[in-house]
Design a protein around this motif. Structure first.
Motif, PDB file in Angstrom:
ATOM      1  N   ASN A  64       0.865  -1.236   0.112  1.00 57.85           N
ATOM      2  CA  ASN A  64      -0.065  -0.071   0.076  1.00 57.85           C
ATOM      3  C   ASN A  64       0.830   1.286  -0.118  1.00 57.85           C
ATOM      4  O   ASN A  64       0.541   2.161   0.671  1.00 57.85           O
ATOM      5  CB  ASN A  64      -0.960  -0.083   1.178  1.00 57.85           C
ATOM      6  CG  ASN A  64      -2.008  -1.067   1.201  1.00 57.85           C
ATOM      7  OD1 ASN A  64      -2.065  -1.935   0.162  1.00 57.85           O
ATOM      8  ND2 ASN A  64      -2.560  -1.283   2.442  1.00 57.85           N
ATOM      9  N   ASP A  65       1.901   1.465  -0.739  1.00 59.20           N
ATOM     10  CA  ASP A  65       2.780   2.422  -0.963  1.00 59.20           C
ATOM     11  C   ASP A  65       2.531   3.498  -2.211  1.00 59.20           C
ATOM     12  O   ASP A  65       3.357   4.123  -2.490  1.00 59.20           O
ATOM     13  CB  ASP A  65       4.141   1.878  -0.855  1.00 59.20           C
ATOM     14  CG  ASP A  65       4.784   1.086  -1.932  1.00 59.20           C
ATOM     15  OD1 ASP A  65       3.724   0.721  -2.588  1.00 59.20           O
ATOM     16  OD2 ASP A  65       5.994   0.883  -1.738  1.00 59.20           O
ATOM     17  N   GLY A  66       1.426   3.047  -3.140  1.00 61.77           N
ATOM     18  CA  GLY A  66       1.432   3.511  -4.166  1.00 61.77           C
ATOM     19  C   GLY A  66       0.634   4.627  -4.424  1.00 61.77           C
ATOM     20  O   GLY A  66      -0.207   4.966  -3.531  1.00 61.77           O
ATOM     21  N   ASN A  67       0.741   5.762  -5.390  1.00 64.74           N
ATOM     22  CA  ASN A  67      -0.298   6.653  -5.699  1.00 64.74           C
ATOM     23  C   ASN A  67      -1.603   6.266  -6.077  1.00 64.74           C
ATOM     24  O   ASN A  67      -1.696   5.037  -6.697  1.00 64.74           O
ATOM     25  CB  ASN A  67       0.489   7.800  -6.566  1.00 64.74           C
ATOM     26  CG  ASN A  67       1.614   8.349  -6.119  1.00 64.74           C
ATOM     27  OD1 ASN A  67       1.790   8.543  -4.777  1.00 64.74           O
ATOM     28  ND2 ASN A  67       2.549   8.479  -6.845  1.00 64.74           N
ATOM     29  N   LEU A  68      -2.713   7.037  -5.957  1.00 66.32           N
ATOM     30  CA  LEU A  68      -4.037   6.658  -6.434  1.00 66.32           C
ATOM     31  C   LEU A  68      -3.882   8.052  -7.752  1.00 66.32           C
ATOM     32  O   LEU A  68      -4.021   9.144  -7.463  1.00 66.32           O
ATOM     33  CB  LEU A  68      -4.982   7.135  -5.706  1.00 66.32           C
ATOM     34  CG  LEU A  68      -5.171   5.953  -4.492  1.00 66.32           C
ATOM     35  CD1 LEU A  68      -6.383   5.901  -3.622  1.00 66.32           C
ATOM     36  CD2 LEU A  68      -5.159   4.460  -5.036  1.00 66.32           C
ATOM     37  N   ILE A  69      -4.343   7.460  -8.776  1.00 65.11           N
ATOM     38  CA  ILE A  69      -4.594   8.246  -9.870  1.00 65.11           C
ATOM     39  C   ILE A  69      -5.715   8.262 -10.721  1.00 65.11           C
ATOM     40  O   ILE A  69      -6.512   7.406 -10.787  1.00 65.11           O
ATOM     41  CB  ILE A  69      -3.418   7.536 -11.104  1.00 65.11           C
ATOM     42  CG1 ILE A  69      -1.956   7.413 -10.606  1.00 65.11           C
ATOM     43  CG2 ILE A  69      -3.396   8.216 -12.455  1.00 65.11           C
ATOM     44  CD1 ILE A  69      -0.989   6.593 -11.504  1.00 65.11           C
ATOM     45  N   ASP A  70      -6.045   9.572 -10.913  1.00 65.38           N
ATOM     46  CA  ASP A  70      -7.485   9.975 -11.623  1.00 65.38           C
ATOM     47  C   ASP A  70      -7.584   8.755 -12.810  1.00 65.38           C
ATOM     48  O   ASP A  70      -6.705   8.937 -13.842  1.00 65.38           O
ATOM     49  CB  ASP A  70      -7.250  11.168 -11.936  1.00 65.38           C
ATOM     50  CG  ASP A  70      -8.642  11.946 -12.426  1.00 65.38           C
ATOM     51  OD1 ASP A  70      -9.537  10.900 -13.078  1.00 65.38           O
ATOM     52  OD2 ASP A  70      -9.061  12.817 -12.237  1.00 65.38           O
ATOM     53  N   GLY A  71      -8.649   8.537 -12.913  1.00 63.44           N
ATOM     54  CA  GLY A  71      -8.758   7.279 -14.061  1.00 63.44           C
ATOM     55  C   GLY A  71      -8.517   5.777 -13.717  1.00 63.44           C
ATOM     56  O   GLY A  71      -8.970   5.040 -14.590  1.00 63.44           O
ATOM     57  N   ASP A  72      -7.808   5.592 -12.698  1.00 64.85           N
ATOM     58  CA  ASP A  72      -7.667   4.124 -12.169  1.00 64.85           C
ATOM     59  C   ASP A  72      -8.729   3.785 -11.359  1.00 64.85           C
ATOM     60  O   ASP A  72      -9.628   4.445 -10.758  1.00 64.85           O
ATOM     61  CB  ASP A  72      -6.390   4.177 -11.634  1.00 64.85           C
ATOM     62  CG  ASP A  72      -5.054   3.981 -12.512  1.00 64.85           C
ATOM     63  OD1 ASP A  72      -5.186   3.908 -13.443  1.00 64.85           O
ATOM     64  OD2 ASP A  72      -3.960   4.056 -11.985  1.00 64.85           O
ATOM     65  N   PHE A 120      -7.757  -3.733 -21.893  1.00 63.17           N
ATOM     66  CA  PHE A 120      -8.123  -4.351 -20.319  1.00 63.17           C
ATOM     67  C   PHE A 120      -6.775  -4.571 -19.579  1.00 63.17           C
ATOM     68  O   PHE A 120      -6.889  -4.711 -18.207  1.00 63.17           O
ATOM     69  CB  PHE A 120      -8.824  -5.687 -20.612  1.00 63.17           C
ATOM     70  CG  PHE A 120     -10.152  -5.598 -21.221  1.00 63.17           C
ATOM     71  CD1 PHE A 120     -11.008  -4.605 -20.887  1.00 63.17           C
ATOM     72  CD2 PHE A 120     -10.454  -6.625 -22.392  1.00 63.17           C
ATOM     73  CE1 PHE A 120     -12.478  -4.444 -21.688  1.00 63.17           C
ATOM     74  CE2 PHE A 120     -11.648  -6.378 -23.064  1.00 63.17           C
ATOM     75  CZ  PHE A 120     -12.484  -5.525 -22.620  1.00 63.17           C
ATOM     76  N   ARG A 121      -5.679  -4.238 -20.098  1.00 62.45           N
ATOM     77  CA  ARG A 121      -4.293  -4.428 -19.423  1.00 62.45           C
ATOM     78  C   ARG A 121      -4.374  -3.592 -18.269  1.00 62.45           C
ATOM     79  O   ARG A 121      -4.633  -2.387 -18.424  1.00 62.45           O
ATOM     80  CB  ARG A 121      -3.137  -4.427 -20.380  1.00 62.45           C
ATOM     81  CG  ARG A 121      -3.066  -5.592 -21.121  1.00 62.45           C
ATOM     82  CD  ARG A 121      -1.975  -5.230 -22.184  1.00 62.45           C
ATOM     83  NE  ARG A 121      -2.141  -6.161 -23.335  1.00 62.45           N
ATOM     84  CZ  ARG A 121      -1.224  -6.192 -24.528  1.00 62.45           C
ATOM     85  NH1 ARG A 121      -0.313  -5.470 -24.296  1.00 62.45           N
ATOM     86  NH2 ARG A 121      -1.480  -6.967 -25.467  1.00 62.45           N
ATOM     87  N   GLY A 122      -3.989  -3.820 -16.946  1.00 66.28           N
ATOM     88  CA  GLY A 122      -3.868  -3.060 -15.722  1.00 66.28           C
ATOM     89  C   GLY A 122      -5.143  -3.048 -15.101  1.00 66.28           C
ATOM     90  O   GLY A 122      -5.067  -2.555 -13.989  1.00 66.28           O
ATOM     91  N   ILE A 123      -6.199  -3.731 -15.436  1.00 60.90           N
ATOM     92  CA  ILE A 123      -7.564  -3.605 -14.689  1.00 60.90           C
ATOM     93  C   ILE A 123      -7.526  -5.015 -13.734  1.00 60.90           C
ATOM     94  O   ILE A 123      -7.296  -6.083 -14.396  1.00 60.90           O
ATOM     95  CB  ILE A 123      -8.658  -3.685 -15.841  1.00 60.90           C
ATOM     96  CG1 ILE A 123      -8.758  -2.279 -16.606  1.00 60.90           C
ATOM     97  CG2 ILE A 123     -10.085  -4.030 -14.929  1.00 60.90           C
ATOM     98  CD1 ILE A 123      -9.818  -2.172 -17.747  1.00 60.90           C
TER      99      ILE A 123
END
Length: 489
Positions: free
Chosen positions: A290-298, A447-450
């Protein structure tokens, strides 16, 4: 308690434990510190709600072990680093049979005897005139707060109590000693020293206590409802904080912290390490860094549950669009997972096999994979025993039992767990997912990364099933509307 442990505790109470920070106590201080204290309250503590249900649990165990003396430890503290311990949580079997939750009661042992029934052995508080009162960092009131007396603990749990220092004498000469081996190594060593005969029966005790917890009584179901409702509050708080999680960076940690705040406020703690996985991190099934950013659109995959004070825990997953709106590709995958979950929930009914919800859910998923053309054959071929190709993108099982442990009843036999039937009173999860890693070249690029999982806690009833976590929306339009509402609150 072994003699070695007694010596260690005694040394600590006298201030003799190895400690290169603590100054010695002067004789003047020793006289001063024990004087001038108000008496303890005369009113007994409130009786725990679980205390009304432990006698029935003891009776069920007695049917299996009619002539045995059963020894069920709470367990010791576990060292985190040097002289710093992890927050204590009692062994699940001890909590189930004693009714004690929260952080009670390190080093305690519940003993169930054929003739006299259940007795709790624990370390009661000492008089304030004893050096333990101020010198013992393990039991002293100045260090860990006011502990119960024998009478207070007995009133709290509805069972007789004795001092833990009397345990070895009490067990000496007892017939057919059986111990929950995994809970406390020192207690297990003591039992092995005192008894004659084979210890294989110990394994049976662990299995029986695990299988007893398959079906929940009225109290347990009520506690799981409370856990699910507290979890709903935590999810709502996270949803409100999504803009801050994006803006402040390291948003996965922000989400984890917000949920943990509500878990500690509304219950005992989180029931397990929170998975707050943004973007491609959702495709790592146990992402707890749980060290990542949250990105608009993800997307944010949030798998979290509140453990209430009695230690019953919820286990819920929702996958949320960080900006409040699913993209077309995200929604397509989401709708498949939702359909798979609903098929799994529909398969939850008394008399069904435990594996039926999984089989119903993965059929929906495998058919979607066939539609995408990513299977090396058909959905039917993948679902066959010698297939399993769909597991590349749906690795885990769809269900597990839930209760005092997030993966409850873990010591149960395969024939009663995985190969068993669903019965009224059981609570299981239904949690299918689809995980398309960003590096998977077999998956269509859009769909990759979903990564998407949807999970709810399902109570098996006499005529079907009840979703205990249904207050949190699941359908994509409802999720978007829920996020909009909370963003404006």
């Amino acid at each position: 308690m072994t003699a070695e442990v007694e010596d260690k505790v005694a040394d600590e109470a006298e201030g003799k434990a190895p400690d290169n920070r603590k100054p010695p106590y002067s004789e003047a201080f020793k006289k001063f510190i024990v004087s001038g204290w108000a008496p303890y309250p005369g009113e007994p503590p409130a009786r725990l709600a679980a205390a009304d249900h432990t006698a029935a649990r003891h009776a069920r165990l007695r049917e299996v072990f009619p002539d045995a003396t059963l020894v069920v430890p709470a367990g010791p503290f576990k060292v985190r680093s040097n002289d710093t311990d992890y927050r204590f949580r009692p062994h699940t079997a001890f909590a189930y049979l004693s009714g004690l939750g929260e952080d009670r009661e390190p080093d305690a042992v519940l003993v169930l005897e054929p003739a006299t029934g259940a007795t709790l052995y624990f370390r009661p508080r000492c008089p304030r005139t004893d050096e333990e009162f101020y010198a013992s960092s393990r039991y002293g009131e100045m260090w860990v707060g006011t502990r119960d007396s024998l009478e207070e603990m007995s009133h709290r749990i509805g069972l007789p109590t004795r001092d833990i220092r009397e345990l070895e004498e009490a067990l000496t000469g007892a017939d057919n000693l059986v111990v929950l081996r995994e809970a406390d190594p020192d207690v297990t060593a003591m039992v092995d020293r005192l008894r004659e005969g084979d210890s294989d029966v110990d394994d049976r005790l662990a299995v029986e206590v695990s299988e007893m917890r398959f079906t929940k009584d009225e109290f347990e179901v009520g506690e799981l409802r409370r856990a699910c409702d507290a979890t709903r509050v935590g999810f709502e708080a996270v949803a409100r904080e999504l803009p801050n999680a994006v803006a402040n960076g390291r948003g996965e940690r922000w989400v984890e912290g917000v949920f943990a705040l509500h878990a500690r406020h509304l219950g005992n703690a989180v029931g397990y390490d929170t998975i707050a996985a943004g973007g491609d991190h959702a495709n790592t099934l146990h992402w707890i860094r749980n060290d990542g950013n949250l990105i608009d659109g993800d997307l944010l995959l949030l798998d979290a549950g509140v453990e209430v004070d009695s230690l019953y825990t919820a286990d819920v997953t929702r996958t949320l669009p960080v900006n409040g709106r699913f993209t077309e590709a995200q929604r397509r995958v989401y709708d498949v997972v939702l359909a798979a979950q609903q098929a799994g929930i529909d398969a939850c009914r008394p008399g069904a096999l435990f594996t039926d919800p999984h089989m119903a859910a993965i059929r929906v998923i495998a058919e979607f994979f066939e539609e995408l053309g990513i299977l090396p054959g058909t959905a039917e071929e993948s679902l066959a025993e010698d297939g399993g190709y769909h597991r590349r993108w749906m690795v885990h099982g769809t269900s597990h039992h839930l209760g005092l442990d997030v993966h409850d009843c873990a010591q149960a036999r395969r024939e009663t767990y995985r190969e068993g039937e669903l019965k009224p009173g059981m609570v299981i999860t239904v949690e299918p997912g689809i995980y398309f890693k960003s590096t998977d070249q077999l998956v269509p690029e859009e769909f990759r990364g979903i990564g998407i999982r949807i999970e709810d806690d399902i109570l098996i009833t006499h005529d079907g099933a009840e979703n205990l976590s249904a207050a949190l929306p699941r359908e994509a339009n409802e999720v978007e509307a829920w996020l909009r509402k909370l963003a404006g609150s």
